[in-house]
Design an enzyme around this catalytic site. Structure first.
Site, PDB file in Angstrom:
ATOM      1  N   LYS A   1       0.835  -1.205   0.000  1.00 60.21           N
ATOM      2  CA  LYS A   1       0.000   0.000   0.000  1.00 60.21           C
ATOM      3  C   LYS A   1       0.873   1.261   0.000  1.00 60.21           C
ATOM      4  CE  LYS A   1      -3.690  -0.208   2.421  1.00 60.21           C
ATOM      5  NZ  LYS A   1      -4.611  -0.335   3.523  1.00 60.21           N
TER       6      LYS A   1
ATOM      7  N   ARG B   1      -3.143   3.015   8.944  1.00 59.76           N
ATOM      8  CA  ARG B   1      -3.440   1.686   8.398  1.00 59.76           C
ATOM      9  C   ARG B   1      -2.177   0.851   8.280  1.00 59.76           C
ATOM     10  NH1 ARG B   1      -8.389   2.525   4.980  1.00 59.76           N
ATOM     11  NH2 ARG B   1      -8.512   4.763   4.746  1.00 59.76           N
TER      12      ARG B   1
ATOM     13  N   GLY C   1      -7.534  -7.682   5.726  1.00 61.98           N
ATOM     14  CA  GLY C   1      -8.282  -7.707   6.984  1.00 61.98           C
ATOM     15  C   GLY C   1      -7.529  -8.299   8.161  1.00 61.98           C
TER      16      GLY C   1
ATOM     17  N   MET D   1      -4.725  -7.167   9.676  1.00 64.08           N
ATOM     18  CA  MET D   1      -4.115  -6.245  10.627  1.00 64.08           C
ATOM     19  C   MET D   1      -5.009  -5.026  10.814  1.00 64.08           C
ATOM     20  SD  MET D   1      -0.185  -6.744   9.572  1.00 64.08           S
ATOM     21  CE  MET D   1      -0.509  -6.425   7.879  1.00 64.08           C
TER      22      MET D   1
ATOM     23  N   ARG E   1      -3.463  -1.193  -6.675  1.00 61.10           N
ATOM     24  CA  ARG E   1      -2.588  -2.372  -6.717  1.00 61.10           C
ATOM     25  C   ARG E   1      -2.988  -3.205  -7.931  1.00 61.10           C
ATOM     26  NH1 ARG E   1      -5.317  -5.051  -1.389  1.00 61.10           N
ATOM     27  NH2 ARG E   1      -7.423  -4.871  -2.150  1.00 61.10           N
TER      28      ARG E   1
ATOM     29  N   HIS F   1      -0.620 -43.979  -7.580  1.00 59.77           N
ATOM     30  CA  HIS F   1      -1.253 -44.434  -8.814  1.00 59.77           C
ATOM     31  C   HIS F   1      -2.428 -43.536  -9.189  1.00 59.77           C
ATOM     32  CE1 HIS F   1      -4.199 -46.949 -11.015  1.00 59.77           C
ATOM     33  NE2 HIS F   1      -3.120 -47.285 -11.696  1.00 59.77           N
TER      34      HIS F   1
ATOM     35  N   ARG G   1       4.159 -45.179 -20.705  1.00 60.45           N
ATOM     36  CA  ARG G   1       4.320 -46.287 -19.746  1.00 60.45           C
ATOM     37  C   ARG G   1       3.607 -47.506 -20.334  1.00 60.45           C
ATOM     38  NH1 ARG G   1       3.283 -41.730 -15.862  1.00 60.45           N
ATOM     39  NH2 ARG G   1       4.843 -41.819 -14.211  1.00 60.45           N
TER      40      ARG G   1
ATOM     41  N   ARG H   1       8.815 -46.494 -22.733  1.00 61.71           N
ATOM     42  CA  ARG H   1       9.561 -47.125 -21.642  1.00 61.71           C
ATOM     43  C   ARG H   1       9.214 -48.610 -21.568  1.00 61.71           C
ATOM     44  NH1 ARG H   1       8.351 -45.324 -15.598  1.00 61.71           N
ATOM     45  NH2 ARG H   1       6.500 -46.582 -15.912  1.00 61.71           N
TER      46      ARG H   1
ATOM     47  N   GLU I   1      16.695 -42.567 -12.301  1.00 59.69           N
ATOM     48  CA  GLU I   1      15.765 -42.476 -11.167  1.00 59.69           C
ATOM     49  C   GLU I   1      16.313 -43.135  -9.918  1.00 59.69           C
ATOM     50  OE1 GLU I   1      11.994 -44.069 -12.546  1.00 59.69           O
ATOM     51  OE2 GLU I   1      13.002 -45.567 -13.768  1.00 59.69           O
TER      52      GLU I   1
ATOM     53  N   SER J   1      16.350 -39.514 -19.188  1.00 56.91           N
ATOM     54  CA  SER J   1      15.116 -38.870 -18.759  1.00 56.91           C
ATOM     55  C   SER J   1      15.008 -39.071 -17.247  1.00 56.91           C
ATOM     56  CB  SER J   1      13.930 -39.506 -19.479  1.00 56.91           C
ATOM     57  OG  SER J   1      12.752 -38.915 -19.008  1.00 56.91           O
TER      58      SER J   1
ATOM     59  N   THR K   1      11.778 -38.323 -11.808  1.00 64.16           N
ATOM     60  CA  THR K   1      11.916 -37.637 -10.515  1.00 64.16           C
ATOM     61  C   THR K   1      10.969 -38.186  -9.452  1.00 64.16           C
ATOM     62  OG1 THR K   1      10.515 -35.930 -11.460  1.00 64.16           O
ATOM     63  CG2 THR K   1      12.875 -35.465 -11.345  1.00 64.16           C
ATOM     64  N   ASN K   2      10.002 -39.003  -9.840  1.00 60.00           N
ATOM     65  CA  ASN K   2       9.152 -39.625  -8.805  1.00 60.00           C
ATOM     66  C   ASN K   2       9.988 -40.621  -8.016  1.00 60.00           C
ATOM     67  OD1 ASN K   2       7.146 -38.250 -10.131  1.00 60.00           O
ATOM     68  ND2 ASN K   2       6.428 -40.032 -11.261  1.00 60.00           N
ATOM     69  N   ASP K   3      10.618 -41.552  -8.752  1.00 60.43           N
ATOM     70  CA  ASP K   3      11.451 -42.529  -8.051  1.00 60.43           C
ATOM     71  C   ASP K   3      12.710 -41.879  -7.492  1.00 60.43           C
ATOM     72  OD1 ASP K   3      10.309 -45.156  -7.938  1.00 60.43           O
ATOM     73  OD2 ASP K   3      10.288 -45.113 -10.121  1.00 60.43           O
TER      74      ASP K   3
ATOM     75  N   CYS L   1      10.743 -36.748 -16.862  1.00 59.39           N
ATOM     76  CA  CYS L   1       9.376 -37.203 -17.115  1.00 59.39           C
ATOM     77  C   CYS L   1       8.626 -37.525 -15.829  1.00 59.39           C
ATOM     78  CB  CYS L   1       9.373 -38.401 -18.057  1.00 59.39           C
ATOM     79  SG  CYS L   1      10.183 -39.833 -17.363  1.00 59.39           S
TER      80      CYS L   1
ATOM     81  N   TYR M   1      14.260 -30.909 -22.362  1.00 63.99           N
ATOM     82  CA  TYR M   1      12.798 -30.974 -22.364  1.00 63.99           C
ATOM     83  C   TYR M   1      12.243 -31.391 -21.015  1.00 63.99           C
ATOM     84  CZ  TYR M   1      13.050 -36.111 -22.584  1.00 63.99           C
ATOM     85  OH  TYR M   1      13.284 -37.424 -22.288  1.00 63.99           O
TER      86      TYR M   1
END
Ligand code: PEP
Ligand code: MG
Length: 957
Positions: free
Chosen positions: A108, A178, A187, A189, A421, A539, A645, A702, A831, A850, A853-855, A917, A937
């Site tokens: 502000k 203010r 709201g 503060m 703003r 899953h 997959r 894969r 992985e 590739s 990144t999950n595993d 991936c 990629y």
């Protein structure tokens, strides 16, 4: 060259911990006044970059020998530390702050300063910095030394501007006080209005502006000041007001006369005595000091702390305090107050969109006491002020190059700008505004790309709830926001039921403890999926995101009872067929049917997305397992498939899954080969469809990855055994012993990934054969095929070497059998942390990497991706983790492995193609990391492709 820098850059260095009390400025064209607005305000600055052409002046000796482009800040001899500037004044046409100073002046304060400096009518005032608030908090809640004097000095400037004085009855000045932090906390503060009134000043105000107005302002001030500053409950004042209205026989406050209000003022003053044992503080300066302290204190109020924690707002110094001359919208019918957006925030239409109330103060609009009217009312009754407002909106849009949210007041036909703003907007609004502003020449394509947030695209691509605020009291549980969008349906507990109900035309939500590949039919039939267990890469989450279907996973507050077909949430029991609504973007589970609005695709979106493609370097591919998903991905702008997959194809029909089970149950090589032979035509047909859909683009396939037990039927052992006996023709003992052999203590670290293909080479051979046969036959039909075969879960170069040579030998065989060949790539997923560390050796065998990144996240943290939901909420609540690492890439840990592997892999094979991936491929902050890490990629679910395209473009601008 000297001083080739900005005050901001200078500040950054200051913030980096160099203690610099005074520094010299050597560059003439960097004026001291520019620095006044920064942390260097009271200093002179030496900012030196030593380049060949540097022409040092006074500090010549200092510069000699400096390497190119090195910057230094040099303390000079004056040893007396000068305090930082903490109070910044503003008024029409001048200000000591600017819009770039949000961290110091709050949003502000920074915008008030900016509006003032560009000449708009802003009530003069001063802003006390957030750093002063921080000092106050560190100073055991005492005003820092010298601050009060600085405030009084600032106040004097304001008084001069206004020709009025705080506490002077002959020319009274009233103030608003203010809060305003760098990030808006609506709201949370405190605010005090009409400050400066007492028994003397009110008479002065009365003679200028009328008795009724003066005493109405006084009683409002007594109420607000008592409540906010001294903690006297507002209800005590409210009671007095109600009593008086009853006694006078009136309904509305406005019906009370000046005399009534005078009486009320006396009663209010009495409330102070009764509750505090002290008189109301009548000295205006004391009032001001107490109000400033109250605003500082409100930074640490429980509600503000809670708000910051919910919204993950960290790293702020405190709140600024804005002290401003009051302007009054309640001075009769030539006054009023309003709020507006410079364009319609829902649709983006270029038309002022707002509300206005005649003869009212801002709180009246917020409090909803009266229903505001549209801006046309203002146009007809205050044409002059309206014209100026329209001009101001244009000025502000041109200046900020953005759609603005504005608050204003008109006092006796004179317009005052109270706040501006950047306006919050919907996804549809955001895209239209960005595209229109480029058309209007207000911004360029690059700025437009920064204007649209990835969440905006989420809104455009999925159904949303019409009014999320309306259902808050119906939220019965919260889970992980696994796949965005909104869904409304009747609940069912089994995949078969979901399919059956869907076939009857019903909208269903599938509720499961967790899903398995066997459930895909029901998951597909459902409009939304809710699971009690599982993380962001479970899953259910992965499959739902792939389809763009709403999903909440890991909702540990629910207990699913499949037998009785009920879900228990706390003490509420919800039965099959009852309606639930799911918000997959927030994780909220809501009772009943909430109204939905459909995805809002538009021509503007297409134009906008084409700009993102022009700017980004990072390619965006899709994770797609079927020809239909591949087409969706292509329509959403995917530049190929980064992950197909193959196991997902096995569940597409009963025949397929039976053939897979025969393969798993096979005891001899012959049996296994026979089962694989029956699978081959299915796989080949799917690959043909995918290659056709992706004509001209790479398709990364894969090899089989999951633990084999995932393909077995569900149920208790006896049920499984009898189903498998019937399907395979084996006897019960054979089935039983085979199942025992397949059982694993920790399947995610067990017999899966390339370990399958190494132990059963015939499996890899079948898959490679299906891929190459499909590729050659599509190629023969004129489709441009670019197959890339990916080996999963590799940890050593030998594993990859084994599989790669098998694949290549199958290729040679198929090409000679079919009399035609084509080029292809063999690569691997990275992985397993070991694979990342020995990436140089692995790259000798791989043409592409590739990152899975999950595993990789699972194995780097040692958190099971399916069980993380058990402890993650507690980790997040306690701040042990800032984010779910399966959703937002852990840059410090997993990210480092990605960087190391990329570097080492490319050092060994410069042409190595590198992508990712895992589910992070569609998460904006992770995409930015991958782009900066130099990946080629990202690959994500088809519905996240536009988000990844935008995120990749944003990092490029
Ligand atoms: C991964 O591990 O990141 C990956 C993409 O593979 P999956 O999720 O199938 O294990
Ligand atoms: Mg994996």
């Amino acid at each position: 060259m000297l001083a080739r820098t900005t005050p901001d850059a200078c500040n950054q260095r200051l913030l980096k911990g160099k203690h610099v009390d005074r520094i010299h400025l050597l560059e003439e064209n960097l004026r001291i006044s520019q620095l006044v607005n920064t942390r260097c305000h009271s200093s002179q600055c030496v900012i030196v970059s030593g380049t060949k052409n540097a022409k040092p002046k006074r500090h010549e000796p200092l510069l000699r020998g400096l390497p190119r482009a090195q910057a230094i800040l040099t303390p000079v001899s004056d040893p007396t530390p000068t305090a930082e500037k903490r109070v910044f004044t503003f008024g029409k046409g001048r200000s000591e702050g600017n819009k770039g100073m949000k961290s110091l002046l709050g949003g502000k304060g920074a915008n008030l300063a900016e509006m003032s400096s560009i000449g708009l009518s802003v009530p003069p005032g001063l802003t006390i910095s957030t750093e002063a608030c921080q000092e106050y908090q560190q100073n055991v809640k005492k005003l820092p030394e010298g601050l009060w004097e600085e405030i009084l000095e600032g106040l004097e400037t304001v008084e001069k501007d206004m020709g009025a004085s705080l506490g002077d009855p002959s020319k009274p000045l009233l103030l608003s006080v203010r809060s305003g932090a760098a990030i808006s906390m609506p709201g949370m503060m405190d605010t005090v209005l009409n400050l400066g009134l007492n028994d003397e000043v009110v008479t002065g105000l009365a003679s200028k502006s009328g008795e009724r107005f003066a005493y109405d302002s006084y009683r409002r001030f007594l109420d607000m000041f008592g409540d906010v500053v001294l903690g006297i409950p507002h209800s005590l004042f409210e009671e007095k007001l109600e009593k008086l209205k009853n006694a006078k026989g009136v309904k509305l406050d406005t019906e009370l006369t000046a005399l009534d209000l005078k009486e009320l003022v006396e009663q209010y003053k009495h409330v102070y005595l009764e509750t505090k044992g002290e008189n109301f503080p009548s000295d205006p300066k004391q009032q001001l000091q107490l109000a400033v302290i109250a605003v500082f204190d409100s930074w640490d109020s429980p509600r503000a702390i809670k708000y910051r924690s919910i919204n993950q707002i960290t790293g702020l110094k405190g709140t600024a305090v804005n002290i401003q001359c009051m302007v009054f919208g309640n001075m009769g019918n030539t006054s009023g107050t309003g709020v507006l957006f410079t364009r319609n925030p829902s649709t983006g239409e270029k038309k002022l969109y707002g509300e206005f109330l005649i003869n009212a103060q801002g709180e009246d609009v917020v409090a909803g006491i009266r229903t505001p009217e549209d801006l046309d009312t203002m146009k007809s009754c205050m044409p002059g002020a309206y014209k100026e407002l329209v001009e101001n909106c244009e000025i502000l849009e041109r200046h900020y190059k953005d759609m603005m949210d504005i608050e204003f007041t008109v006092q006796e036909n004179r317009l005052w700008m109270l706040q501006c703003r950047s306006g919050k907007r919907t996804g549809k609004g955001a895209v239209k505004i960005a595209v229109d502003m480029v058309d209007e020449g207000l911004i360029d394509m690059r700025s437009a790309i920064k204007m649209v947030e990835p969440q905006h695209l989420d809104q455009l691509l999925h159904p949303q709830f019409e009014d999320p605020a309306a259902y808050k009291d119906k939220v019965v549980a919260n889970g992980l926001p696994a796949s965005p969008g909104a869904a409304v349906g009747q609940i069912v507990f089994g995949a078969d039921d979901a399919e059956a109900w869907h076939a009857q035309g019903k909208s269903v939500i599938l509720v499961r403890t967790e899903t398995s590949p066997e459930d895909v039919g029901g998951m597909h039939a459902a409009v939304g999926i809710l699971t009690a267990r599982g993380g962001m890469t479970s899953h259910a989450a992965v499959v739902a995101r792939g389809w763009g279907k709403c999903c909440i996973s890991g909702c540990s507050e629910i207990r699913v009872n499949d037998n009785e077909k009920v879900v228990v949430i706390g003490d509420r029991v919800i039965e099959e067929g009852e309606w639930l609504s799911l918000n997959g973007s927030t994780g909220e589970v809501i009772l009943g049917k909430q109204p939905l609005s459909p995805p809002a695709l538009s021509c503007d979106l297409e134009i906008f997305m084409s700009w993102t493609d022009k700017i980004r370097r990072l390619k965006v591919m899709a994770n797609a397992d079927t020809p239909e998903d591949a087409l969706t991905a292509r329509n959403n702008g995917a530049q190929g498939i980064g992950l197909c997959r193959t196991e997902h194809m096995f569940f597409a029909s009963d025949e397929r899954i039976k053939a897979v089970r025969k393969m798993i149950m096979a005891v001899t090589l012959e049996q296994r080969k026979a089962a694989l032979d029956s699978l081959l035509p299915y796989q080949r047909a799917d690959f043909e469809g995918i290659f056709r859909a992706m004509d001209g683009l790479p398709v990364t396939i894969r090899l089989l990855d999951p633990p084999l037990h995932e393909f077995l039927p569900e149920g208790d052992v006896q049920e499984i055994v009898s189903e498998l006996t019937a399907e395979t023709g084996m006897n019960e003992d054979e089935v039983f012993s085979r199942i025992e052999m397949l059982a694993e203590v920790n399947p995610m670290l067990g017999f899966r990934g390339c370990r399958l293909g190494i132990s059963y080479p015939e499996l890899t051979e079948m898959q490679a054969r299906a891929i190459f046969q499909a590729a050659v036959s599509m190629n023969n039909q004129g489709v441009k095929v670019l197959p890339e075969i990916m080996v999963p879960l590799v940890g050593t170069p030998q594993e990859l070497g084994h599989q790669a040579s098998l694949i290549r030998s199958v290729a040679t065989k198929v090409f000679s059998e079919m009399g035609s060949s084509l080029s292809y790539k063999v690569g691997t997923m990275i992985e397993i942390p070991r694979a990342a560390l020995v990436a140089d050796e692995i790259a000798k065998e791989a043409e592409f990497f590739s990152f899975g990144t999950n595993d990789l996240t699972q194995m780097t943290f040692g958190y099971s991706r399916d069980d993380v939901g058990k402890f993650l909420p507690s980790y997040l609540a306690q701040g042990i983790l800032q984010n779910d690492p399966f959703e937002v890439l852990d840059q410090r840990g997993v990210g480092q492995l990605i960087k190391i592997a990329t570097e080492r892999g490319r050092a060994a094979r410069p042409s190595l193609k590198v992508g990712i991936c895992g589910e992070h491929g569609g998460e904006p902050s992770s995409v930015a990391f991958f782009a900066e890490a130099g990946l080629d990629y990202v690959s994500c679910s088809p519905f996240r492709v536009p988000i990844a395209r935008l995120a990749a473009a944003q990092v490029a601008v």
